[in-house]
Design a protein around this motif. Structure first.
Motif, PDB file in Angstrom:
ATOM      1  N   GLY A  93       0.852  -1.189   0.000  1.00  0.00           N
ATOM      2  CA  GLY A  93       0.000   0.000   0.000  1.00  0.00           C
ATOM      3  C   GLY A  93       0.879   1.228   0.000  1.00  0.00           C
ATOM      4  O   GLY A  93       1.949   1.241   0.634  1.00  0.00           O
ATOM      5  N   GLN A  95       0.342   5.551   0.025  1.00  0.00           N
ATOM      6  CA  GLN A  95      -0.589   6.674   0.019  1.00  0.00           C
ATOM      7  C   GLN A  95       0.102   7.966   0.450  1.00  0.00           C
ATOM      8  O   GLN A  95       0.894   7.963   1.402  1.00  0.00           O
ATOM      9  N   ALA A 174      -3.126   3.359   3.395  1.00  0.00           N
ATOM     10  CA  ALA A 174      -2.128   2.413   2.874  1.00  0.00           C
ATOM     11  C   ALA A 174      -2.445   0.993   3.349  1.00  0.00           C
ATOM     12  O   ALA A 174      -2.314   0.025   2.584  1.00  0.00           O
ATOM     13  N   GLN A 177      -5.311  -0.435   1.293  1.00  0.00           N
ATOM     14  CA  GLN A 177      -4.830  -0.926  -0.004  1.00  0.00           C
ATOM     15  C   GLN A 177      -4.157  -2.295   0.144  1.00  0.00           C
ATOM     16  O   GLN A 177      -4.420  -3.213  -0.636  1.00  0.00           O
ATOM     17  N   ALA A 178      -3.295  -2.413   1.154  1.00  0.00           N
ATOM     18  CA  ALA A 178      -2.487  -3.629   1.312  1.00  0.00           C
ATOM     19  C   ALA A 178      -3.336  -4.845   1.678  1.00  0.00           C
ATOM     20  O   ALA A 178      -3.032  -5.960   1.252  1.00  0.00           O
TER      21      ALA A 178
END
Ligand SMILES: [Mn+2]
Length: 195
Positions: A93, A95, A174, A177-178
């Motif tokens: 991730g 960001q 982040a 996302q991960a």
């Protein structure tokens, strides 16, 4: 199946109950005894779209160090437990999040290896009842327990409240996302075959 975890951790310094849900935001309810930390954990969960409840009683008559670090430890444990075998997750991730004049980049890799890089100059020594140096201790505890590479860089900013807020928002986004499951990823997202 929903990816979630509930963890209770009691020591002579802190008593913490934490629940985390990666797949349904549901409730965000944070009571750490530290106002500024409650603010940060609430927006971490909000912008990461995580369900998160934290009830903590710590030795705040000492200072905010034990409580903040231990919540980071338990949050990391909860992510690791909720992630289980990590099948199909994006793993990485990245960001950037601004907060007015401050900008922070957070990059994570849920690699199974712990490493924290923390690059932020937090000039105000205290925000409310929280010493700002414990922000790094929080993320160290988190990175150790979630077993991830966590790279935090505040690129610039003036106001320490804004800098730390952009760190927690970027970290939430982040992590979202991960942990996201991508149907195009078959099995574990590693040539090694495990994370
Ligand atoms: Mn704020």
């Amino acid at each position: 199946m929903m990816r979630s975890a509930e963890i209770t951790r009691n020591t002579a310094e802190t008593q913490i109950q934490l629940s985390l849900n990666l797949d349904e935001q549901g409730t965000i309810d944070i009571d750490s005894g530290i106002g500024y930390l409650d603010h940060m954990l609430t927006l971490f969960a909000k912008h990461g779209r995580f369900g998160l409840t934290v009830k903590a009683k710590g030795d705040l008559y000492v200072d905010s160090h034990h409580t903040t670090e231990d919540i980071g430890i338990v949050l990391g444990q909860a992510f690791r437990e909720a992630l289980g075998d990590k099948v199909g997750i994006e793993r990485y991730g990245c960001q950037f999040v601004p907060m007015d004049e401050a900008l922070t980049r957070v990059v994570v890799d849920l690699s199974g290896r712990s490493y924290l890089v923390f690059d932020a100059e937090l000039t105000a020594p205290k925000l409310g009842t929280m010493e700002t140096e414990v922000v790094e201790d929080f993320w160290q505890g988190f990175a150790d327990q979630v077993q991830a590479n966590v790279h935090i860089a505040n690129l610039y900013g003036r106001n320490t409240h804004h800098k730390i807020e952009s760190i927690f928002k970027a970290a939430g986004r982040a992590m979202r996302q991960a942990v996201t499951i991508n149907p195009e990823i078959k099995g574990i997202n590693s040539t090694k075959g495990s994370l």
